[in-house]
Design a protein around this motif. Structure first.
Motif, PDB file in Angstrom:
ATOM      1  N   ARG A 110      12.802  -7.187 -12.641  1.00  0.00           N
ATOM      2  CA  ARG A 110      11.972  -5.949 -12.645  1.00  0.00           C
ATOM      3  C   ARG A 110      11.058  -6.367 -12.149  1.00  0.00           C
ATOM      4  O   ARG A 110       9.870  -5.395 -11.944  1.00  0.00           O
ATOM      5  N   LEU A 111      10.617  -6.866 -11.018  1.00  0.00           N
ATOM      6  CA  LEU A 111       9.260  -7.152 -10.162  1.00  0.00           C
ATOM      7  C   LEU A 111       9.342  -6.176  -8.875  1.00  0.00           C
ATOM      8  O   LEU A 111      10.296  -6.402  -8.777  1.00  0.00           O
ATOM      9  N   LYS A 112       8.611  -5.439  -8.652  1.00  0.00           N
ATOM     10  CA  LYS A 112       9.035  -4.115  -7.427  1.00  0.00           C
ATOM     11  C   LYS A 112       8.007  -4.934  -6.529  1.00  0.00           C
ATOM     12  O   LYS A 112       6.434  -4.966  -6.786  1.00  0.00           O
ATOM     13  N   VAL A 113       8.368  -4.993  -4.987  1.00  0.00           N
ATOM     14  CA  VAL A 113       7.264  -5.647  -4.306  1.00  0.00           C
ATOM     15  C   VAL A 113       7.028  -4.472  -3.556  1.00  0.00           C
ATOM     16  O   VAL A 113       7.764  -3.589  -3.255  1.00  0.00           O
ATOM     17  N   MET A 114       5.265  -4.420  -3.906  1.00  0.00           N
ATOM     18  CA  MET A 114       5.074  -2.789  -2.611  1.00  0.00           C
ATOM     19  C   MET A 114       3.774  -3.031  -1.815  1.00  0.00           C
ATOM     20  O   MET A 114       3.349  -4.753  -1.584  1.00  0.00           O
ATOM     21  N   LYS A 115       3.926  -2.617  -0.689  1.00  0.00           N
ATOM     22  CA  LYS A 115       3.195  -2.591   0.055  1.00  0.00           C
ATOM     23  C   LYS A 115       1.380  -2.421   0.032  1.00  0.00           C
ATOM     24  O   LYS A 115       1.413  -1.991  -1.626  1.00  0.00           O
ATOM     25  N   LEU A 116       0.333  -3.002   0.574  1.00  0.00           N
ATOM     26  CA  LEU A 116      -0.356  -3.100   0.109  1.00  0.00           C
ATOM     27  C   LEU A 116      -1.124  -1.297  -0.157  1.00  0.00           C
ATOM     28  O   LEU A 116      -2.412  -1.534  -1.167  1.00  0.00           O
ATOM     29  N   GLU A 117      -0.986  -0.642   0.855  1.00  0.00           N
ATOM     30  CA  GLU A 117      -1.130   0.490   0.843  1.00  0.00           C
ATOM     31  C   GLU A 117      -0.875   1.584  -0.666  1.00  0.00           C
ATOM     32  O   GLU A 117      -2.093   2.098  -1.098  1.00  0.00           O
ATOM     33  N   GLU A 118       0.396   0.876  -0.759  1.00  0.00           N
ATOM     34  CA  GLU A 118       0.727   0.999  -2.311  1.00  0.00           C
ATOM     35  C   GLU A 118       0.125   0.967  -3.203  1.00  0.00           C
ATOM     36  O   GLU A 118      -0.144   1.292  -4.104  1.00  0.00           O
ATOM     37  N   LEU A 119      -0.116  -0.021  -3.763  1.00  0.00           N
ATOM     38  CA  LEU A 119      -1.301  -1.259  -4.171  1.00  0.00           C
ATOM     39  C   LEU A 119      -2.387  -0.540  -4.428  1.00  0.00           C
ATOM     40  O   LEU A 119      -3.290  -0.268  -5.530  1.00  0.00           O
TER      41      LEU A 119
END
Ligand code: SF4
Length: 97
Positions: A7-16
């Protein structure tokens, strides 16, 4: 053997960072006091939000998008850059979900 979907989605710093919101204080919490001796290139390259830029020979600092990481504080001396957190409740509000 298959694994259960994560359920964890890896996100880029920009997305966060796009999820965060800023309550920008009209009173600046970071101020360049003395440009002499500051590592100008490092400030421009290492501030993750691009708050530092040059206008000719003059260093400009835009505190509005600051994420309060403290990098510029580490790169400078207290007599060169005044660094404080924004007044209580102001500045960036992180959204981790
Ligand atoms: S605290 Fe971090 S984000 Fe804010 S101006 Fe300094 S380097 Fe940039």
């Amino acid at each position: 053997m298959s694994q259960a979907p994560s359920r964890l989605k890896v996100m880029k710093l920009e997305e966060l960072l796009r999820r965060d919101v800023w309550d920008v204080d009209e009173e600046r919490h970071i101020e360049v006091l003395k440009q002499e001796g500051l590592p100008l290139k490092a400030l421009q390259l290492l501030c993750p939000m691009g708050c530092y830029s040059m206008a000719g020979e003059r260093l400009l600092m835009s505190y509005e998008g600051c994420v309060e990481c403290g990098t510029c504080r580490v790169l400078s001396k207290p007599e060169q850059i005044r660094w404080e957190f924004p007044r209580s409740g102001r500045g960036i509000q992180y959204r981790y979900t």
